[in-house]
Design a protein around this motif. Structure first.
Motif, mmCIF file in Angstrom:
data_model
loop_
_atom_site.group_PDB
_atom_site.id
_atom_site.type_symbol
_atom_site.label_atom_id
_atom_site.label_comp_id
_atom_site.label_asym_id
_atom_site.label_seq_id
_atom_site.Cartn_x
_atom_site.Cartn_y
_atom_site.Cartn_z
ATOM 1 N N ALA A 1 0.828 -1.204 0.000
ATOM 2 C CA ALA A 1 0.000 0.000 0.000
ATOM 3 C C ALA A 1 0.871 1.266 0.000
ATOM 4 O O ALA A 1 0.611 2.215 -0.743
ATOM 5 N N VAL A 2 1.924 1.255 0.828
ATOM 6 C CA VAL A 2 2.811 2.424 0.862
ATOM 7 C C VAL A 2 3.525 2.613 -0.492
ATOM 8 O O VAL A 2 3.575 3.733 -1.009
ATOM 9 N N PRO A 3 4.033 1.542 -1.106
ATOM 10 C CA PRO A 3 4.585 1.705 -2.455
ATOM 11 C C PRO A 3 3.555 2.262 -3.463
ATOM 12 O O PRO A 3 3.923 3.040 -4.337
ATOM 13 N N GLU A 4 2.301 1.873 -3.310
ATOM 14 C CA GLU A 4 1.255 2.450 -4.172
ATOM 15 C C GLU A 4 1.199 3.958 -3.979
ATOM 16 O O GLU A 4 1.108 4.720 -4.939
ATOM 17 N N LEU A 5 1.236 4.367 -2.730
ATOM 18 C CA LEU A 5 1.189 5.800 -2.419
ATOM 19 C C LEU A 5 2.383 6.525 -3.043
ATOM 20 O O LEU A 5 2.243 7.565 -3.683
ATOM 21 N N GLY B 1 -6.736 8.713 -2.954
ATOM 22 C CA GLY B 1 -7.677 7.710 -3.430
ATOM 23 C C GLY B 1 -7.020 6.350 -3.559
ATOM 24 O O GLY B 1 -7.520 5.349 -3.038
ATOM 25 N N LEU B 2 -5.874 6.329 -4.219
ATOM 26 C CA LEU B 2 -5.207 5.050 -4.428
ATOM 27 C C LEU B 2 -4.723 4.440 -3.120
ATOM 28 O O LEU B 2 -4.798 3.236 -2.919
ATOM 29 N N PHE B 3 -4.239 5.297 -2.227
ATOM 30 C CA PHE B 3 -3.708 4.775 -0.968
ATOM 31 C C PHE B 3 -4.834 4.164 -0.132
ATOM 32 O O PHE B 3 -4.697 3.053 0.394
ATOM 33 N N VAL B 4 -5.954 4.869 -0.039
ATOM 34 C CA VAL B 4 -7.070 4.332 0.748
ATOM 35 C C VAL B 4 -7.586 3.038 0.111
ATOM 36 O O VAL B 4 -7.842 2.046 0.804
ATOM 37 N N GLY B 5 -7.685 3.045 -1.208
ATOM 38 C CA GLY B 5 -8.103 1.824 -1.907
ATOM 39 C C GLY B 5 -7.140 0.683 -1.630
ATOM 40 O O GLY B 5 -7.550 -0.461 -1.394
ATOM 41 N N ALA B 6 -5.839 1.004 -1.624
ATOM 42 C CA ALA B 6 -4.825 -0.022 -1.393
ATOM 43 C C ALA B 6 -4.887 -0.545 0.040
ATOM 44 O O ALA B 6 -4.694 -1.740 0.287
ATOM 45 N N LEU B 7 -5.184 0.358 0.989
ATOM 46 C CA LEU B 7 -5.336 -0.081 2.380
ATOM 47 C C LEU B 7 -6.480 -1.082 2.473
ATOM 48 O O LEU B 7 -6.363 -2.137 3.107
ATOM 49 N N LEU C 1 -18.606 -7.750 -8.621
ATOM 50 C CA LEU C 1 -19.243 -7.722 -7.311
ATOM 51 C C LEU C 1 -18.526 -8.647 -6.327
ATOM 52 O O LEU C 1 -18.642 -8.497 -5.128
ATOM 53 N N LEU C 2 -17.784 -9.600 -6.875
ATOM 54 C CA LEU C 2 -17.043 -10.512 -6.007
ATOM 55 C C LEU C 2 -15.537 -10.410 -6.251
ATOM 56 O O LEU C 2 -14.812 -11.382 -6.174
ATOM 57 N N SER C 3 -15.089 -9.192 -6.561
ATOM 58 C CA SER C 3 -13.670 -9.025 -6.840
ATOM 59 C C SER C 3 -13.056 -8.023 -5.872
ATOM 60 O O SER C 3 -13.494 -6.873 -5.784
ATOM 61 N N VAL C 4 -12.060 -8.470 -5.153
ATOM 62 C CA VAL C 4 -11.438 -7.606 -4.149
ATOM 63 C C VAL C 4 -10.802 -6.382 -4.800
ATOM 64 O O VAL C 4 -10.901 -5.269 -4.286
ATOM 65 N N SER C 5 -10.184 -6.565 -5.984
ATOM 66 C CA SER C 5 -9.533 -5.409 -6.598
ATOM 67 C C SER C 5 -10.568 -4.341 -6.963
ATOM 68 O O SER C 5 -10.288 -3.141 -6.875
ATOM 69 N N HIS C 6 -11.768 -4.791 -7.316
ATOM 70 C CA HIS C 6 -12.796 -3.791 -7.632
ATOM 71 C C HIS C 6 -13.362 -3.108 -6.401
ATOM 72 O O HIS C 6 -13.804 -1.971 -6.477
ATOM 73 N N TYR C 7 -13.333 -3.805 -5.254
ATOM 74 C CA TYR C 7 -13.699 -3.095 -4.020
ATOM 75 C C TYR C 7 -12.688 -1.970 -3.782
ATOM 76 O O TYR C 7 -13.054 -0.857 -3.427
ATOM 77 N N GLY C 8 -11.393 -2.294 -3.986
ATOM 78 C CA GLY C 8 -10.342 -1.301 -3.804
ATOM 79 C C GLY C 8 -10.533 -0.123 -4.754
ATOM 80 O O GLY C 8 -10.464 1.039 -4.342
ATOM 81 N N LEU C 9 -10.805 -0.446 -6.025
ATOM 82 C CA LEU C 9 -11.001 0.622 -7.013
ATOM 83 C C LEU C 9 -12.239 1.443 -6.675
ATOM 84 O O LEU C 9 -12.242 2.672 -6.786
ATOM 85 N N GLY C 10 -13.296 0.744 -6.237
ATOM 86 C CA GLY C 10 -14.525 1.444 -5.867
ATOM 87 C C GLY C 10 -14.286 2.405 -4.715
ATOM 88 O O GLY C 10 -14.762 3.551 -4.725
ATOM 89 N N ILE C 11 -13.511 1.962 -3.725
ATOM 90 C CA ILE C 11 -13.235 2.818 -2.572
ATOM 91 C C ILE C 11 -12.327 3.975 -2.987
ATOM 92 O O ILE C 11 -12.540 5.122 -2.602
ATOM 93 N N ALA C 12 -11.347 3.683 -3.847
ATOM 94 C CA ALA C 12 -10.496 4.750 -4.365
ATOM 95 C C ALA C 12 -11.346 5.779 -5.105
ATOM 96 O O ALA C 12 -11.122 6.982 -5.010
ATOM 97 N N GLY C 13 -12.353 5.274 -5.821
ATOM 98 C CA GLY C 13 -13.235 6.148 -6.586
ATOM 99 C C GLY C 13 -13.999 7.138 -5.720
ATOM 100 O O GLY C 13 -14.486 8.161 -6.219
ATOM 101 N N GLY C 14 -14.112 6.845 -4.439
ATOM 102 C CA GLY C 14 -14.776 7.773 -3.536
ATOM 103 C C GLY C 14 -13.934 9.007 -3.255
ATOM 104 O O GLY C 14 -14.438 10.023 -2.780
ATOM 105 N N PHE C 15 -12.634 8.927 -3.520
ATOM 106 C CA PHE C 15 -11.745 10.047 -3.227
ATOM 107 C C PHE C 15 -11.304 10.769 -4.491
ATOM 108 O O PHE C 15 -10.862 11.897 -4.446
#
Lengths: 302, 259
Positions: B115-119, B151-157, B201-215
Motif C-alpha cells: 500500500a505504501v509503495p502504491e502511495l 484515493g489510491l492509498f485508501v483503496g490499497a489499504l 461484485l465478487l472481486s477484491v480489486s474492484h472493491y479497492g477501485l470502488g473505494i479509491a473512486g470515492g476520493f
C-alpha cells in the motif's frame, strides 16, 4: 485427573485406524505401546484434542478434548513432530509458551521448566542448532511450563541417546509419582525399561494387552531371541557364550555368530561381561527376526 | 487477558515471517511498480491514462494480491503446513485471537510492502487532467496529485485488509494455498474481474477501485462499483473469510500415522 476412552473408534474413509478401544488412564505413568501403524498416533491425537473420534466417547479431565482449547490449562502436550520455532532460543520458546498460558511470571516459570529438563546450558542457543534429543527436551520443558495435571507425550524417546532416555524416564516417573497423569507413546518396548506403571498395548487398531509394566516386560525379555553377533574373535566368544545358561545355541558362520537365547535381558548382560573377560572386541550385536510386529504378536499371544 | 490480538503470537509471527527466505519476495512486486512508474513518467508526456492503469488495474489486481498472497499465506499457513502450529494450539489462547493476530500482522506487512509503495508511485505519477470517457480531450476533469494519491492509498489499504483475510483463510483451508491463491489472483482478479462485469461484485480489486473512486473521480480507474457497495462487500468478505478461518483452525487435525 483421568483420560477416559469408551468404545472409541476412528476411521479414515474405509480404513479403520482405531477400533472400539476402551481404556482409562489415571494418575501415574502409562505407556501406550505398539508397532508403527497400530493406531497409537491416532489415539494420541484424539486425546490431545487434534482429532475427533468417529465413534465413541473420549474425555480428558471429564470433558471431551475435541474443540476445547481450555483443556490445555490442565494438559501439557509434547507433539511427535519435530517442528518447533527453530529461530527462537530454547529460553525464548519456553517463555513464549508461558506467556501463551498467561502465567504470572513467564521468565521464572520458564527457567524452572528448563532446569527440570537439564537444558539450562543450551537455553541461550537457537533451537535450530539443537540435536533431536535436545529438541525433545525443550518441547517437554514447554509442555511442563504451566505445571499441568496431565502430560501427554507422543514418542518422547525418539532421537534421544541412552543417557537422555534414562533422564527422561526418571523425570516421567517422578511426575507420575507426584500424582500427575502421564501418558506417553512408544513403538519400542525395550526403550522404556526403567519405567514403572501401566502399559496399554495397541496392535492393528485394537487394545491388545494392558497391565503392569514389569509383568509385560518380563514376558518380553524372557521370550526366545536370535542375535547376530560380529566380533574380533567369533570362535572364542561363541565358545564362552555356549557356557551360559541363557544361551541355547550358537552357530558359527561367515557372517558372524548366530546366538539363540531364551532370555533377552540376561544375554545382554552376559555378552558384555564375556567379551571383556576374553578380550574380544564386539563389532555388532543385532537382534535377528526382530520385527516389532513379531514382538507384539508374541505379547498378544501370551 | 486474551484480547483480540495476542502480543506473544504477534511477536513470534513477525519474526517467523521476516526470517523466512520468502520475505525477500515481499518487496519485489512493489519494486516493479515503482520502477515501472518511474520509467513511464520519464518516457511519457503527462497523461491520465497510464497512471490509472498501472496503479489502478496493475496495482490492485496484481501488485496488491501477489504481495498479500505471499504474506497472507505465510503468517499462518507455514506453521499449519510444518505442524509447528500445534505448539500454539496446545495452549488455551482463543482461536479467534490467533487468526485475528495473524491477520493483523499480515495486513500490516502488506501495507508496508504494497500500500505504501502504491502511495509513493501515485505521488511520482502525479495528477493531471482526465477525460470522462477515458479517451482524449473532451470534457477534461482536473485531478490533483494529492487527490489521486489519497484515493489510491485508501483503496490499497482496503485491498490489503480484504486480500489478507482471504489468503489467511485459504492457508488454513489447504496446504496448496500458494497455488490456489495464484490461480485465484490470475484467473479471477486479473482476467475475469476486468473483462466480465458481473464478476466485479465478487472481486477484491474492484472493491479497492470502488473505494479509491470515492476520493478521486477518475474515469480511467474504471471503478465498476460504487463506494458504498465496495465498502459493504469488503466488510462482508473480510468477516466471512476470518470467521471461516477461525472455524477451520478450531478443527485443525493431526492426521494419520507417521510411517
Amino acid at each position: 485427573m483421568t483420560i477416559e476412552l469408551r468404545s472409541v473408534s476412528r476411521w479414515y474413509g474405509n480404513v479403520v485406524a482405531v477400533n472400539d478401544v476402551t481404556m482409562s488412564i489415571g494418575p501415574g505413568v502409562t505407556g501406550l505401546l505398539g508397532p508403527n501403524g497400530a493406531g497409537k498416533s491416532t489415539i494420541m491425537h484424539m486425546i490431545a484434542g487434534f482429532l475427533p473420534p468417529s465413534r465413541g466417547e473420549l474425555t480428558v479431565a471429564g470433558q471431551p478434548s475435541w474443540h476445547r482449547p481450555a483443556m490445555y490449562r490442565q494438559v501439557g502436550l509434547v507433539p511427535e513432530r519435530d517442528s518447533v520455532y527453530a529461530f527462537l532460543t530454547g529460553e525464548q520458546f519456553v517463555t513464549a509458551t508461558a506467556r501463551l498460558h498467561e502465567l504470572g511470571d513467564p521468565a521464572a516459570t520458564a527457567s524452572r521448566a528448563i532446569s527440570l529438563l537439564d537444558m539450562g546450558a543450551a537455553a541461550d542457543r537457537k533451537i535450530a542448532t539443537y540435536s533431536k534429543g535436545m529438541r525433545q527436551r525443550i518441547k517437554v520443558a514447554a509442555a511442563l511450563v504451566h505445571d499441568p495435571e496431565i502430560l501427554v507425550l507422543d514418542e518422547p524417546f525418539n532421537g534421544m541417546d541412552p543417557r537422555q532416555r534414562l533422564h527422561m524416564m526418571d523425570l516421567l516417573d517422578k511426575l507420575g509419582s507426584e500424582g500427575r497423569t502421564v501418558l506417553f507413546s512408544s513403538h519400542i518396548l525395550e526403550e522404556v525399561e526403567r519405567l514403572s506403571g501401566v502399559i496399554q498395548v495397541v496392535v492393528a487398531g485394537r487394545l491388545a494387552a494392558s497391565g503392569d509394566f514389569r509383568a509385560i516386560r518380563r514376558l518380553m525379555t524372557s521370550r526366545p531371541h536370535v542375535f547376530t553377533v560380529r566380533s574380533s574373535d567369533d570362535r572364542l566368544l561363541g565358545g564362552a557364550l555356549i557356557g551360559r545358561p541363557a544361551v541355547t545355541a550358537v552357530e558359527l558362520s561367515r557372517a558372524g555368530l548366530q546366538v539363540r537365547t531364551s532370555d533377552y535381558g540376561a544375554f545382554g548382560r552376559d555378552i558384555a561381561v564375556l567379551a571383556r573377560q576374553h578380550g574380544v572386541r564386539l563389532r555388532e550385536v543385532l537382534p535377528a527376526d526382530e520385527s516389532l510386529e513379531s514382538v507384539f504378536a508374541y505379547l498378544v499371544a501370551s | 487477558m486474551s484480547g483480540l490480538v495476542n502480543p506473544t503470537v504477534a511477536r513470534i509471527t513477525l519474526r517467523a515471517t521476516l526470517s523466512r527466505k520468502r520475505a525477500l519476495l515481499f518487496a519485489i512486486p512493489a519494486a516493479v511498480l515503482i520502477v515501472l512508474t518511474l520509467v513511464l513518467k520519464a518516457t511519457h508526456a503527462p497523461s491520465r491514462a497510464w497512471p490509472s492503469h498501472v496503479l489502478g488495474t496493475f496495482g490492485f489486481s496484481v501488485l496488491l494480491p501477489l504481495t498479500a498472497l505471499i504474506i497472507g499465506t505465510s503468517v499462518l499457513g507455514a506453521e499449519v503446513d510444518d505442524g509447528s502450529i500445534v505448539h500454539l494450539l496446545a495452549t488455551p489462547v482463543r482461536r479467534f485471537s490467533v487468526v485475528a493476530t495473524k491477520f493483523g500482522v499480515a495486513t500490516g506487512l502488506t501495507i508496508v510492502f504494497a500500500a505504501v509503495p502504491e502511495l509513493i508511485a501515485a505521488l511520482i505519477a502525479g495528477g493531471g487532467s482526465a477525460s470522462p470517457l477515458g479517451g482524449d480531450k473532451v470534457g477534461l476533469v482536473s485531478i490533483s496529485t494529492s487527490q489521486f494519491a489519497t484515493g489510491l492509498f485508501v483503496g490499497a489499504l482496503a485491498c490489503s485488509v480484504i486480500y489478507n483475510a482471504v489468503f489467511v483463510m485459504v492457508s488454513v483451508a489447504t496446504t496448496r494455498a500458494i497455488a490456489v491463491g495464484l490461480l485465484y489472483v490470475l484467473v479471477w482478479e486479473t482476467l475475469l474481474a476486468n473483462f466480465v462485469s458481473g464478476v466485479r461484485l465478487l472481486s477484491v480489486s474492484h472493491y479497492g477501485l470502488g473505494i479509491a473512486g470515492g476520493f478521486v473521480t477518475d474515469p480511467a480507474l474504471q471503478a465498476g462499483l460504487g463506494v458504498l457497495t465496495s465498502v459493504v462487500m469488503g466488510i462482508i468478505v473480510t468477516a466471512a473469510a476470518l470467521l471461516l478461518a477461525v472455524s477451520l483452525l478450531s478443527s485443525f487435525t493431526l492426521k494419520g500415522e507417521p510411517a
